[in-house]
Design an enzyme around this catalytic site. Structure first.
Site, short mmCIF file in Angstrom:
data_model
loop_
_atom_site.label_atom_id
_atom_site.label_comp_id
_atom_site.label_asym_id
_atom_site.label_seq_id
_atom_site.Cartn_x
_atom_site.Cartn_y
_atom_site.Cartn_z
N CYS A 136 66.05 82.55 24.26
CA CYS A 136 64.84 82.41 23.46
C CYS A 136 64.85 82.13 22.06
O CYS A 136 65.03 83.16 21.34
CB CYS A 136 63.95 83.66 23.50
SG CYS A 136 62.13 82.89 22.82
N CYS A 139 62.36 83.12 19.68
CA CYS A 139 62.14 84.62 19.17
C CYS A 139 63.50 85.26 18.27
O CYS A 139 63.01 85.82 17.60
CB CYS A 139 62.34 85.50 20.74
SG CYS A 139 61.73 84.75 22.16
N ASP A 140 64.73 84.61 18.51
CA ASP A 140 65.65 85.17 18.03
C ASP A 140 66.40 84.25 16.84
O ASP A 140 67.41 84.92 16.26
CB ASP A 140 66.65 85.70 19.12
CG ASP A 140 66.02 86.63 19.83
OD1 ASP A 140 65.21 87.53 19.48
OD2 ASP A 140 66.28 86.81 21.18
#
Ligand code: NDP
Length: 313
Positions: A136, A139-140
């Site tokens: 992701c 996300c990261d």
């Protein structure tokens, strides 16, 4: 042993689709029961900030969004069970289902079990998940400011994520297993025009290096067979597609070649009366929290109408 209670609406899955279905079903007095599944809250639980769910002016953290959604659903009396559906018997109605802890019966079933990101399946890749290995980018990506990272995949997701990651990374290496991208033309053009993205055709990841976090990747050139360690790579992002969590249902329901459940156009009904599917388990394209929630709403309304057609509940 007597037969279990026959439920009006059983919902499998507790992401945005399942919870929205529960909200609508509960407010229609159908007393739904939600089997939360192996990842309660779904994919948003592994997301950081969600900025595109309407109603949250300043964004909201994924887990917090799911917590608030669940509380909202609980207000209307939904029952939650921390368990997953393992098998169904749709050969007779009311339908029967099995969970890890028992069995149940339902007049209508809403499948909202979502999809899971695919991984390559390398032992070190799984061990270092969350420590430099991610599926992701949104996300990261933030954690890799100024570093070199690698993205694996050749579809629209890989193209999109590689582009997004250039906001943080000093350089993004896109590893494509063939000599062409599957991504749409416009996405391909963007990737190829981005000076921070280097595409490596016919390349793949053979191993992930590092003890506690990613310290590099072992890369294989599929044409020459040569293997090299790229120790400058500190983050590995997989964008090789998703797998719908439809396994317990595919023997009974229409599905495509990848296992996505097939619903009627513009609706959530499956090929079986009283069985509905919503969210990512039936959506290979949009995969957004808001579209999942939208189809969850549709599933509950369709279930309600279907039950009415059966003479009420
Ligand atoms: P896709 O299935 O389209 O692409 C997966 C990619 O990963 C392919 O290039 C595939 O290679 C590669 N791949 C699969 N397995 C491996 C492996 N083991 N090792 C290396 N590479 C592998 O998935 P996406 O998630 O990219 O897209 C899913 C859907 O969502 C598509 O319909 C897409 O159009 C849509 N989407 C649209 C976006 C947009 O419009 N902005 C953004 C993101 C997704 P190969 O090509 O060789 O099979």
């Amino acid at each position: 042993m007597s037969d279990p209670r026959i439920e009006n609406v059983v919902i499998f899955g507790s992401g945005p689709a399942g919870l929205t279905a529960a909200l609508y079903a509960a407010r229609a007095n159908l007393e739904p029961i939600v089997y939360e599944g192996v990842e309660p809250g779904g994919q948003l639980m592994t997301t950081t900030e969600v900025e595109n769910f309407p109603g949250h002016e300043n964004g909201i953290m994924g887990p917090e969004l799911m917590e608030v959604m669940k509380k909202q659903v609980e207000r209307f009396g939904t029952r939650f069970v921390l368990d997953e559906c393992t098998a169904v018997d749709f050969s007779q109605w009311p339908y029967r289902f099995t969970t890890s802890q028992g069995q149940g019966q339902a007049r209508t079933i809403i499948i909202a079990t979502g999809a899971s990101a695919r991984y390559l399946g390398l032992p070190n890749e799984l061990r270092l998940r969350g420590h430099g290995v991610s599926a992701c980018a949104t996300c990261d990506g933030f954690f890799f400011r100024g570093q070199e990272i690698a993205v694996v995949g050749g579809g629209d997701s890989a193209a999109e994520e590689a582009g997004f990651l250039t906001r943080f990374a000093s350089k993004v290496h896109l590893l494509v297993r063939r000599d062409k991208l599957r991504a749409s033309k416009i996405m391909q053009d963007r990737v190829l025009a981005n000076p921070k993205i280097q595409v490596h055709w016919n390349h793949g990841v053979a191993d992930v290096l590092g003890e506690k976090q990613v310290e590099g990747i072992r890369v294989q050139d599929y044409v020459t067979g040569q293997v090299a360690d790229w120790t400058q790579i500190k983050g590995l992002f997989l964008a090789i597609g998703h797998t719908p969590n439809s396994r317990p249902f595919v023997h009974a329901l229409d599905h495509d070649e990848q296992g996505y459940l097939v619903t009627a156009p513009g609706a959530t009904r499956t090929n079986l009366p009283g069985v509905f599917a919503c969210g990512d388990v039936q959506d290979r394209h949009w995969r957004q929290a808001i579209t999942a929630a939208g189809t969850g709403c549709m599933a509950a309304l369709e279930a309600e109408r279907w039950l009415e057609g059966q003479g009420g509940h």
